[in-house]
Design a protein around this motif. Structure first.
Motif, PDB file in Angstrom:
ATOM      1  N   ASP A  35      20.624  22.126   7.072  1.00  0.00           N
ATOM      2  CA  ASP A  35      19.351  21.543   6.661  1.00  0.00           C
ATOM      3  C   ASP A  35      18.850  20.605   7.756  1.00  0.00           C
ATOM      4  OD1 ASP A  35      19.334  22.823   4.199  1.00  0.00           O
ATOM      5  OD2 ASP A  35      20.450  21.204   3.225  1.00  0.00           O
ATOM      6  N   LEU A  36      17.542  20.623   7.974  1.00  0.00           N
ATOM      7  CA  LEU A  36      16.915  19.739   8.956  1.00  0.00           C
ATOM      8  C   LEU A  36      15.957  18.799   8.232  1.00  0.00           C
ATOM      9  CD1 LEU A  36      16.109  22.333  11.779  1.00  0.00           C
ATOM     10  CD2 LEU A  36      17.954  20.655  11.760  1.00  0.00           C
ATOM     11  N   TRP A  37      16.224  17.509   8.352  1.00  0.00           N
ATOM     12  CA  TRP A  37      15.390  16.498   7.712  1.00  0.00           C
ATOM     13  C   TRP A  37      14.606  15.752   8.788  1.00  0.00           C
ATOM     14  CZ3 TRP A  37      15.286  15.963   2.394  1.00  0.00           C
ATOM     15  CH2 TRP A  37      16.278  16.657   1.687  1.00  0.00           C
ATOM     16  N   GLU A  38      13.312  15.578   8.539  1.00  0.00           N
ATOM     17  CA  GLU A  38      12.454  14.906   9.513  1.00  0.00           C
ATOM     18  C   GLU A  38      11.926  13.597   8.941  1.00  0.00           C
ATOM     19  OE1 GLU A  38       8.355  15.589  12.153  1.00  0.00           O
ATOM     20  OE2 GLU A  38       9.388  17.295  11.228  1.00  0.00           O
ATOM     21  N   TYR A  39      12.051  12.526   9.745  1.00  0.00           N
ATOM     22  CA  TYR A  39      11.573  11.203   9.348  1.00  0.00           C
ATOM     23  C   TYR A  39      10.653  10.681  10.455  1.00  0.00           C
ATOM     24  CZ  TYR A  39      15.655  11.612   6.298  1.00  0.00           C
ATOM     25  OH  TYR A  39      16.589  12.066   5.387  1.00  0.00           O
ATOM     26  N   GLU A  40       9.368  10.590  10.150  1.00  0.00           N
ATOM     27  CA  GLU A  40       8.422  10.090  11.151  1.00  0.00           C
ATOM     28  C   GLU A  40       8.532   8.572  11.252  1.00  0.00           C
ATOM     29  OE1 GLU A  40       3.616   9.950  11.801  1.00  0.00           O
ATOM     30  OE2 GLU A  40       4.504  11.857  11.137  1.00  0.00           O
ATOM     31  N   LEU A  41       8.646   8.076  12.476  1.00  0.00           N
ATOM     32  CA  LEU A  41       8.814   6.648  12.711  1.00  0.00           C
ATOM     33  C   LEU A  41       7.466   5.927  12.666  1.00  0.00           C
ATOM     34  CD1 LEU A  41      11.334   6.857  15.698  1.00  0.00           C
ATOM     35  CD2 LEU A  41      11.862   6.511  13.277  1.00  0.00           C
ATOM     36  N   ALA A  42       7.483   4.706  12.145  1.00  0.00           N
ATOM     37  CA  ALA A  42       6.260   3.894  12.055  1.00  0.00           C
ATOM     38  C   ALA A  42       6.069   3.152  13.375  1.00  0.00           C
ATOM     39  CB  ALA A  42       6.357   2.919  10.886  1.00  0.00           C
ATOM     40  N   LEU A  43       5.522   3.839  14.362  1.00  0.00           N
ATOM     41  CA  LEU A  43       5.317   3.271  15.690  1.00  0.00           C
ATOM     42  C   LEU A  43       3.835   3.264  16.028  1.00  0.00           C
ATOM     43  CD1 LEU A  43       8.108   5.221  17.649  1.00  0.00           C
ATOM     44  CD2 LEU A  43       8.289   2.931  16.648  1.00  0.00           C
ATOM     45  N   ASP A  44       3.370   2.176  16.651  1.00  0.00           N
ATOM     46  CA  ASP A  44       1.998   2.190  17.155  1.00  0.00           C
ATOM     47  C   ASP A  44       2.001   2.801  18.556  1.00  0.00           C
ATOM     48  OD1 ASP A  44       2.830   0.202  18.963  1.00  0.00           O
ATOM     49  OD2 ASP A  44       2.081  -1.424  17.700  1.00  0.00           O
ATOM     50  N   GLN A  45       0.821   2.946  19.153  1.00  0.00           N
ATOM     51  CA  GLN A  45       0.728   3.641  20.432  1.00  0.00           C
ATOM     52  C   GLN A  45       1.467   2.900  21.538  1.00  0.00           C
ATOM     53  OE1 GLN A  45      -0.631   6.779  20.582  1.00  0.00           O
ATOM     54  NE2 GLN A  45       0.423   6.766  22.563  1.00  0.00           N
ATOM     55  N   GLN A  46       1.478   1.578  21.465  1.00  0.00           N
ATOM     56  CA  GLN A  46       2.207   0.800  22.468  1.00  0.00           C
ATOM     57  C   GLN A  46       3.702   1.071  22.380  1.00  0.00           C
ATOM     58  OE1 GLN A  46       1.002  -3.373  23.371  1.00  0.00           O
ATOM     59  NE2 GLN A  46       3.085  -3.912  22.806  1.00  0.00           N
ATOM     60  N   ASP A  47       4.214   1.156  21.154  1.00  0.00           N
ATOM     61  CA  ASP A  47       5.633   1.467  20.955  1.00  0.00           C
ATOM     62  C   ASP A  47       5.958   2.873  21.467  1.00  0.00           C
ATOM     63  OD1 ASP A  47       6.117  -0.987  19.721  1.00  0.00           O
ATOM     64  OD2 ASP A  47       5.658  -0.202  17.725  1.00  0.00           O
ATOM     65  N   ILE A  48       5.055   3.805  21.201  1.00  0.00           N
ATOM     66  CA  ILE A  48       5.275   5.188  21.630  1.00  0.00           C
ATOM     67  C   ILE A  48       5.327   5.276  23.154  1.00  0.00           C
ATOM     68  CG2 ILE A  48       4.210   7.485  21.732  1.00  0.00           C
ATOM     69  CD1 ILE A  48       3.174   6.970  18.876  1.00  0.00           C
ATOM     70  N   THR A  49       4.400   4.587  23.817  1.00  0.00           N
ATOM     71  CA  THR A  49       4.384   4.604  25.283  1.00  0.00           C
ATOM     72  C   THR A  49       5.655   3.988  25.847  1.00  0.00           C
ATOM     73  OG1 THR A  49       1.963   4.477  25.297  1.00  0.00           O
ATOM     74  CG2 THR A  49       3.103   3.883  27.331  1.00  0.00           C
ATOM     75  N   LEU A  50       6.117   2.900  25.229  1.00  0.00           N
ATOM     76  CA  LEU A  50       7.360   2.270  25.673  1.00  0.00           C
ATOM     77  C   LEU A  50       8.536   3.224  25.508  1.00  0.00           C
ATOM     78  CD1 LEU A  50       9.105  -0.120  26.590  1.00  0.00           C
ATOM     79  CD2 LEU A  50       9.124  -0.914  24.207  1.00  0.00           C
ATOM     80  N   LEU A  51       8.607   3.885  24.369  1.00  0.00           N
ATOM     81  CA  LEU A  51       9.721   4.802  24.116  1.00  0.00           C
ATOM     82  C   LEU A  51       9.673   5.995  25.064  1.00  0.00           C
ATOM     83  CD1 LEU A  51      12.197   5.526  22.528  1.00  0.00           C
ATOM     84  CD2 LEU A  51      10.755   6.402  20.682  1.00  0.00           C
ATOM     85  N   LEU A  52       8.483   6.504  25.345  1.00  0.00           N
ATOM     86  CA  LEU A  52       8.365   7.620  26.285  1.00  0.00           C
ATOM     87  C   LEU A  52       8.782   7.199  27.691  1.00  0.00           C
ATOM     88  CD1 LEU A  52       5.000   9.256  25.140  1.00  0.00           C
ATOM     89  CD2 LEU A  52       7.308  10.135  24.786  1.00  0.00           C
ATOM     90  N   GLY A  53       8.429   5.974  28.071  1.00  0.00           N
ATOM     91  CA  GLY A  53       8.860   5.473  29.371  1.00  0.00           C
ATOM     92  C   GLY A  53      10.369   5.338  29.446  1.00  0.00           C
ATOM     93  N   HIS A  54      10.965   4.898  28.353  1.00  0.00           N
ATOM     94  CA  HIS A  54      12.429   4.766  28.306  1.00  0.00           C
ATOM     95  C   HIS A  54      13.092   6.141  28.366  1.00  0.00           C
ATOM     96  CE1 HIS A  54      16.210   2.866  27.622  1.00  0.00           C
ATOM     97  NE2 HIS A  54      16.373   3.331  26.406  1.00  0.00           N
TER      98      HIS A  54
END
Length: 253
Positions: free
Chosen positions: A219-238
């Motif tokens: 089974d595959l369970w998906e949980y979307e994270l509550a991130l704003d665009q600034q958080d997303i950019t930081l995570l992508l950079g990491h």
């Protein structure tokens, strides 16, 4: 003409001197002690980074000294751009750290001029991420490393009009680098005592959906994270930084 050449040389060496003379201040000490900075360096609770790759750190003691790494990082960010290989500049290699630090300090006051990192910007455009999900694949007894399940990240483009589009999203996976013909008993022992390197990889999500969902019937369970665009950019950079780093792998970490 000679005077112009002399002035250019002086400016170049002044930049080098400035880059090598960063010293600790209360502000920088506070940043170095912050949880986010230590997470960007992937420090464990014992103050040692999980990252094994020497090129991931800009200070010789950066894998255990967050302040030393911060000072070395600022110095590296202020160095001149090599016109022959601009993408090798530390700002481009360590995009996550750079984007976070410029939110914490006025980088111009440290002699840092932001440069245009074409490869990282292309990475952002290609992903076109507007949200990020954690995917949990339930346990699988056929693989000791997956007895308790497996986690990966999915970079959502928002193009979710049908299942086929979602399968084209990029997934970020972490796993051990294990030879294809590794003996199972040896695999378990070496995994427990940390004898494998590990790394993050990126693949289309359909590969994991096929492997975990269709082949292994998990089974595959998906949980979307509550991130704003600034958080997303930081995570992508990491993520950009981590894709080129090696870890020491333990089954139970």
């Amino acid at each position: 003409m000679n005077r112009l050449i002399l002035l250019c040389c002086l400016a170049f060496f002044c930049n080098l001197i400035q880059a090598s003379t960063f010293t600790a201040t209360p502000e920088l000490e506070q940043i170095a002690a912050s949880t986010t900075w230590k997470k960007l360096l992937v420090y464990s609770d014992n103050g040692q980074s999980y990252i094994q790759s020497e090129h991931f750190f800009l200070s010789k003691s950066g894998n255990s000294d967050p302040l030393s790494e911060l000072l070395a990082t600022l110095a590296a960010f202020s160095t001149p751009v090599d016109k022959e290989s601009p993408e090798a500049h530390p700002q481009c290699k360590f995009a996550g750290r750079f984007n976070w630090l410029k939110q914490q300090i006025a980088i111009s006051e440290f002699g840092i001029k932001e440069i245009n990192c074409l490869n990282f910007n292309q990475f952002l455009r290609q992903q076109d991420v507007n949200s990020i999900s954690v995917i949990f694949a339930t346990g699988f007894l056929g693989n000791p490393a997956s007895y308790y399940g497996h986690l990966l990240l999915k970079l959502n483009t928002g193009n979710t009009s049908n299942q086929q589009n979602m399968l084209q999203d990029t997934a970020i996976n972490y796993g051990a680098d294990v030879p294809a013909d590794e003996n199972m008993a040896l695999y378990v022992i070496k995994g427990i005592i940390g004898q494998y390197d590990a790394s993050f990889t990126q693949q289309k999500y359909f590969y994991h959906a096929e492997n975990y969902g269709e082949s292994e019937l998990r089974d595959l369970w998906e949980y979307e994270l509550a991130l704003d665009q600034q958080d997303i950019t930081l995570l992508l950079g990491h993520i950009w930084e981590l894709l080129d780093a090696d870890y020491q792998y333990y089954f139970f970490n």
